[in-house]
Design a protein around this motif. Structure first.
Motif, PDB file in Angstrom:
ATOM      1  N   VAL A   1       0.882  -1.223   0.177  1.00 10.21           N
ATOM      2  CA  VAL A   1       0.111  -0.046  -0.038  1.00 10.21           C
ATOM      3  C   VAL A   1       0.830   1.172   0.105  1.00 10.21           C
ATOM      4  O   VAL A   1       0.717   2.217  -0.645  1.00 10.21           O
ATOM      5  CB  VAL A   1      -0.825   0.003   1.432  1.00 10.21           C
ATOM      6  N   ALA A   2       1.889   1.138   0.731  1.00  8.48           N
ATOM      7  CA  ALA A   2       2.910   2.326   0.881  1.00  8.48           C
ATOM      8  C   ALA A   2       3.529   2.719  -0.437  1.00  8.48           C
ATOM      9  O   ALA A   2       3.650   3.528  -0.855  1.00  8.48           O
ATOM     10  CB  ALA A   2       3.949   2.248   1.974  1.00  8.48           C
ATOM     11  N   ARG A   3       3.757   1.632  -1.201  1.00  8.37           N
ATOM     12  CA  ARG A   3       4.259   1.746  -2.643  1.00  8.37           C
ATOM     13  C   ARG A   3       3.311   2.202  -3.628  1.00  8.37           C
ATOM     14  O   ARG A   3       3.865   3.250  -4.416  1.00  8.37           O
ATOM     15  CB  ARG A   3       4.778   0.527  -3.031  1.00  8.37           C
ATOM     16  N   VAL A   4       2.157   1.776  -3.654  1.00 11.92           N
ATOM     17  CA  VAL A   4       1.332   2.281  -4.321  1.00 11.92           C
ATOM     18  C   VAL A   4       0.772   3.634  -3.978  1.00 11.92           C
ATOM     19  O   VAL A   4       0.787   4.654  -4.983  1.00 11.92           O
ATOM     20  CB  VAL A   4      -0.183   1.441  -4.061  1.00 11.92           C
ATOM     21  N   ASN A   5       0.682   4.268  -2.721  1.00 10.66           N
ATOM     22  CA  ASN A   5       0.395   5.653  -2.539  1.00 10.66           C
ATOM     23  C   ASN A   5       1.614   6.429  -2.993  1.00 10.66           C
ATOM     24  O   ASN A   5       1.328   7.664  -3.318  1.00 10.66           O
ATOM     25  CB  ASN A   5       0.462   5.586  -0.949  1.00 10.66           C
ATOM     26  N   ALA A   6       2.903   5.993  -2.580  1.00  6.46           N
ATOM     27  CA  ALA A   6       3.999   6.504  -3.115  1.00  6.46           C
ATOM     28  C   ALA A   6       4.032   6.851  -4.672  1.00  6.46           C
ATOM     29  O   ALA A   6       4.295   8.052  -5.222  1.00  6.46           O
ATOM     30  CB  ALA A   6       5.344   5.782  -2.677  1.00  6.46           C
ATOM     31  N   ALA A   7       3.737   5.849  -5.557  1.00  7.62           N
ATOM     32  CA  ALA A   7       3.494   6.051  -6.815  1.00  7.62           C
ATOM     33  C   ALA A   7       2.341   6.935  -7.343  1.00  7.62           C
ATOM     34  O   ALA A   7       2.625   7.883  -8.364  1.00  7.62           O
ATOM     35  CB  ALA A   7       3.107   4.615  -7.455  1.00  7.62           C
ATOM     36  N   TYR A   8       1.380   6.920  -6.318  1.00  2.62           N
ATOM     37  CA  TYR A   8       0.033   7.961  -6.526  1.00  2.62           C
ATOM     38  C   TYR A   8       0.794   9.557  -6.462  1.00  2.62           C
ATOM     39  O   TYR A   8       0.843  10.495  -7.114  1.00  2.62           O
ATOM     40  CB  TYR A   8      -0.774   7.948  -5.758  1.00  2.62           C
ATOM     41  N   VAL A   9       1.675   9.804  -5.468  1.00  5.87           N
ATOM     42  CA  VAL A   9       2.166  11.159  -5.219  1.00  5.87           C
ATOM     43  C   VAL A   9       2.983  11.381  -6.172  1.00  5.87           C
ATOM     44  O   VAL A   9       3.073  12.738  -6.526  1.00  5.87           O
ATOM     45  CB  VAL A   9       2.964  11.063  -3.786  1.00  5.87           C
TER      46      VAL A   9
END
Length: 236
Positions: A22-30
């Motif tokens: 989830v952290a990786r996905v959120n970071a990709a979104y940012v």
């Protein structure tokens, strides 16, 4: 409310979530939002605190913070950060949706609260609202009422404007639906939105689906004794 005072350039974001994926996905979104850069990721409160106390953490403008962390809650971490003199801005990004947690987040200075699961558009709207707030607070001196209104309105995020609407959609109609939802005491059905906005049910349904896709409206299902569940909508 405390706004970061980092130097010019991209706004630096620390992503904190116990789930590595989830952290990786959120970071990709940012990373896909113009004007923002991921400074780092952390998966526990201890890791987040260590990052912020490190030299590189001194330049973090914003923390996207999960509430459910393995060593302590996100809100507990916020309290500790403030006690230690860290004034980095916080946006809660969590599955916690009980009113007590939301109220506590507000009291402890969280600028926004994004409920999981969410879309990229939903996170983008929060980040763009944060960037707008930073711009509104630039400069010194006193603020007139117009500027104060812009500052307090910035965190709500921009409404769906002409540039965001598909061909054949009206920004005025989208704003009308938005105001009906924002003024409601709870989720509304498409029929209720239609009645309160004097639109046809078909038009109300079309705009509700559009706003839901862009992350501005949350869809929930109400199950009755018989028949299909009723779709209900509320403003995020």
């Amino acid at each position: 409310m405390t706004l970061g005072t980092g130097p010019g350039g991209p706004l630096e974001v620390l992503v904190v979530d116990d789930d590595v994926r989830v952290a990786r996905v959120n970071a990709a979104y940012v990373g896909k939002v113009a004007g923002f850069r991921v400074a780092g990721q952390a998966h526990t409160a201890a890791e987040a605190l260590a990052f912020l106390e490190d030299t590189q953490g001194a330049h973090v403008d914003l923390v996207l913070l999960d509430h459910y962390l393995p060593d302590e809650t996100g809100l507990s971490l916020v309290r500790r950060l403030r006690q230690l003199g860290h004034h980095t801005d916080i946006i809660m990004v969590t599955a916690a949706r009980d009113i007590a947690t939301v109220q506590a987040a507000m009291r402890h200075g969280a600028l926004q609260y994004l409920v999981k699961p969410f879309t990229f558009a939903g996170l983008r709207a929060k980040l763009e609202g944060y960037a707008a707030l930073r711009r509104a607070l630039e400069g010194d001196g006193e603020a007139g009422q117009d500027q104060v209104d812009r500052i307090f309105g910035a965190l709500g995020g921009a409404s769906a404007g002409p540039a965001e609407l598909p061909k054949g959609h009206s920004a005025l109609t989208a704003d009308l639906v938005r105001e009906v939802l924002r003024g409601a005491e709870g989720p509304l059905s498409a029929q209720e939105v239609a009645e309160r906005s004097s639109l046809s049910r078909q038009t109300a349904q079309r705009y509700l689906k559009l706003l839901e896709r862009t992350g501005r409206v949350r869809l929930s299902l109400k199950y009755g004794e018989t028949g299909r569940p009723e779709h209900r909508y509320d403003w995020v």
